[in-house]
Design a protein around this motif. Structure first.
Motif, PDB file in Angstrom:
ATOM      1  N   LYS A 114      11.796  -0.045  17.418  1.00 52.29           N
ATOM      2  CA  LYS A 114      12.638  -0.333  16.257  1.00 52.29           C
ATOM      3  C   LYS A 114      13.058   0.965  15.570  1.00 52.29           C
ATOM      4  CE  LYS A 114      12.744  -3.099  12.066  1.00 52.29           C
ATOM      5  NZ  LYS A 114      11.986  -3.988  11.186  1.00 52.29           N
ATOM      6  N   LYS A 115      12.149   1.907  15.476  1.00 55.73           N
ATOM      7  CA  LYS A 115      12.458   3.201  14.861  1.00 55.73           C
ATOM      8  C   LYS A 115      13.517   3.947  15.673  1.00 55.73           C
ATOM      9  CE  LYS A 115      10.015   7.311  13.273  1.00 55.73           C
ATOM     10  NZ  LYS A 115       8.728   8.013  13.276  1.00 55.73           N
ATOM     11  N   GLN A 116      13.435   3.864  17.000  1.00 53.36           N
ATOM     12  CA  GLN A 116      14.430   4.521  17.856  1.00 53.36           C
ATOM     13  C   GLN A 116      15.813   3.905  17.660  1.00 53.36           C
ATOM     14  OE1 GLN A 116      14.133   7.194  19.896  1.00 53.36           O
ATOM     15  NE2 GLN A 116      12.071   7.436  19.109  1.00 53.36           N
ATOM     16  N   LYS A 117      15.872   2.577  17.547  1.00 52.36           N
ATOM     17  CA  LYS A 117      17.159   1.916  17.327  1.00 52.36           C
ATOM     18  C   LYS A 117      17.758   2.319  15.981  1.00 52.36           C
ATOM     19  CE  LYS A 117      16.464  -2.176  20.151  1.00 52.36           C
ATOM     20  NZ  LYS A 117      16.297  -3.637  20.155  1.00 52.36           N
ATOM     21  N   GLN A 118      16.905   2.378  14.945  1.00 50.21           N
ATOM     22  CA  GLN A 118      17.399   2.785  13.636  1.00 50.21           C
ATOM     23  C   GLN A 118      17.898   4.220  13.661  1.00 50.21           C
ATOM     24  OE1 GLN A 118      14.111   2.055  11.016  1.00 50.21           O
ATOM     25  NE2 GLN A 118      14.662  -0.086  10.693  1.00 50.21           N
ATOM     26  N   ARG A 119      17.209   5.091  14.396  1.00 47.95           N
ATOM     27  CA  ARG A 119      17.628   6.486  14.488  1.00 47.95           C
ATOM     28  C   ARG A 119      18.969   6.590  15.212  1.00 47.95           C
ATOM     29  NH1 ARG A 119      13.099   9.104  16.517  1.00 47.95           N
ATOM     30  NH2 ARG A 119      12.428   9.320  14.384  1.00 47.95           N
ATOM     31  N   GLN A 120      19.160   5.776  16.272  1.00 48.37           N
ATOM     32  CA  GLN A 120      20.426   5.805  16.992  1.00 48.37           C
ATOM     33  C   GLN A 120      21.570   5.323  16.106  1.00 48.37           C
ATOM     34  OE1 GLN A 120      19.694   3.449  20.448  1.00 48.37           O
ATOM     35  NE2 GLN A 120      18.681   5.110  21.567  1.00 48.37           N
ATOM     36  N   LYS A 121      21.319   4.258  15.323  1.00 44.79           N
ATOM     37  CA  LYS A 121      22.343   3.771  14.405  1.00 44.79           C
ATOM     38  C   LYS A 121      22.657   4.827  13.360  1.00 44.79           C
ATOM     39  CE  LYS A 121      21.205  -1.118  14.732  1.00 44.79           C
ATOM     40  NZ  LYS A 121      20.639  -2.276  14.012  1.00 44.79           N
ATOM     41  N   SER A 122      21.637   5.468  12.853  1.00 45.66           N
ATOM     42  CA  SER A 122      21.833   6.493  11.836  1.00 45.66           C
ATOM     43  C   SER A 122      22.646   7.654  12.385  1.00 45.66           C
ATOM     44  CB  SER A 122      20.476   6.992  11.332  1.00 45.66           C
ATOM     45  OG  SER A 122      20.631   8.076  10.467  1.00 45.66           O
ATOM     46  N   PHE A 124      24.746   7.501  14.847  1.00 45.55           N
ATOM     47  CA  PHE A 124      26.095   7.000  15.084  1.00 45.55           C
ATOM     48  C   PHE A 124      26.910   7.030  13.798  1.00 45.55           C
ATOM     49  CE2 PHE A 124      28.969   3.280  15.106  1.00 45.55           C
ATOM     50  CZ  PHE A 124      29.849   3.703  16.076  1.00 45.55           C
ATOM     51  N   PHE A 125      26.327   6.531  12.704  1.00 48.50           N
ATOM     52  CA  PHE A 125      27.043   6.520  11.440  1.00 48.50           C
ATOM     53  C   PHE A 125      27.263   7.929  10.897  1.00 48.50           C
ATOM     54  CE2 PHE A 125      25.343   2.060  11.006  1.00 48.50           C
ATOM     55  CZ  PHE A 125      26.575   1.461  11.262  1.00 48.50           C
ATOM     56  N   GLN A 126      26.325   8.829  11.139  1.00 47.22           N
ATOM     57  CA  GLN A 126      26.523  10.218  10.715  1.00 47.22           C
ATOM     58  C   GLN A 126      27.664  10.866  11.483  1.00 47.22           C
ATOM     59  OE1 GLN A 126      22.781  12.204  11.144  1.00 47.22           O
ATOM     60  NE2 GLN A 126      21.912  11.308   9.286  1.00 47.22           N
ATOM     61  N   SER A 127      27.783  10.567  12.767  1.00 47.22           N
ATOM     62  CA  SER A 127      28.882  11.141  13.547  1.00 47.22           C
ATOM     63  C   SER A 127      30.217  10.573  13.089  1.00 47.22           C
ATOM     64  CB  SER A 127      28.664  10.898  15.032  1.00 47.22           C
ATOM     65  OG  SER A 127      28.720   9.520  15.323  1.00 47.22           O
ATOM     66  N   ILE A 128      30.253   9.287  12.743  1.00 46.75           N
ATOM     67  CA  ILE A 128      31.492   8.693  12.238  1.00 46.75           C
ATOM     68  C   ILE A 128      31.864   9.313  10.896  1.00 46.75           C
ATOM     69  CG2 ILE A 128      32.492   6.572  11.301  1.00 46.75           C
ATOM     70  CD1 ILE A 128      31.094   5.040  13.492  1.00 46.75           C
ATOM     71  N   MET A 129      30.867   9.475  10.023  1.00 47.20           N
ATOM     72  CA  MET A 129      31.126  10.075   8.704  1.00 47.20           C
ATOM     73  C   MET A 129      31.627  11.509   8.847  1.00 47.20           C
ATOM     74  SD  MET A 129      30.519   7.993   6.167  1.00 47.20           S
ATOM     75  CE  MET A 129      30.024   8.987   4.793  1.00 47.20           C
ATOM     76  N   SER A 130      31.010  12.284   9.715  1.00 45.23           N
ATOM     77  CA  SER A 130      31.445  13.676   9.884  1.00 45.23           C
ATOM     78  C   SER A 130      32.832  13.740  10.496  1.00 45.23           C
ATOM     79  CB  SER A 130      30.441  14.448  10.739  1.00 45.23           C
ATOM     80  OG  SER A 130      30.451  13.942  12.055  1.00 45.23           O
ATOM     81  N   PHE A 131      33.166  12.774  11.357  1.00 46.59           N
ATOM     82  CA  PHE A 131      34.505  12.737  11.946  1.00 46.59           C
ATOM     83  C   PHE A 131      35.568  12.539  10.870  1.00 46.59           C
ATOM     84  CE2 PHE A 131      37.990  10.183  13.722  1.00 46.59           C
ATOM     85  CZ  PHE A 131      38.517  11.107  14.616  1.00 46.59           C
TER      86      PHE A 131
END
Length: 135
Positions: A114-122, A124-131
């Motif tokens: 579960k922690k790995q999935k949350q880290r992947q989502k985080s 992903f959203f950080q890359s979208i925000m930086s884009f």
């Protein structure tokens, strides 16, 4: 290095002095924390991720088997009264300790997933925000 104002200086011998002194740098919080660094995103292997739960489950299984062996010996062998008493007490203790360690390891695996999935989502959203922010 920062110099402290006179109001913040306290006697080094008092136990409160360690609690009242501010940290020297902001990065000292990141260094002392046990969590992974936010800035390094090196991919980790499955062994690095699941090493601790596997070790806990293995040790728990060994202790459980040791408890089963001692308990079986206590009820099958004809020993003296004192050694029989000791085996009947220690066998179930090792059984319960081993079972507890195995369950802790088994519960730890879904928590890590579960922690790995949350880290992947985080990430992903950080890359979208930086884009969007870097445009």
């Amino acid at each position: 290095m920062e110099t402290l104002p006179k109001a913040l200086e306290v006697d080094e011998k008092s136990p409160e002095s360690r609690d009242l002194l501010p940290s020297q740098t902001a990065s000292s919080l990141c260094i002392s924390s046990r969590s992974e660094s936010v800035w390094t995103e090196a991919p980790r292997s499955n062994w690095e991720i699941y090493r601790k739960p596997i070790i806990i489950m293995s040790v728990g299984g060994a202790i459980l088997l040791f408890g089963v062996a001692i308990t079986c010996l206590a009820y099958t062998l004809h020993l003296g009264q004192t050694s029989l008493k000791v085996l009947k007490m220690t066998g179930p203790a090792f059984l319960s300790l081993g079972l507890m360690m195995m369950v802790c390891g088994l519960v730890w695996v879904p928590i890590i997933k579960k922690k790995q999935k949350q880290r992947q989502k985080s990430m992903f959203f950080q890359s979208i925000m930086s884009f969007f922010l870097n445009r």
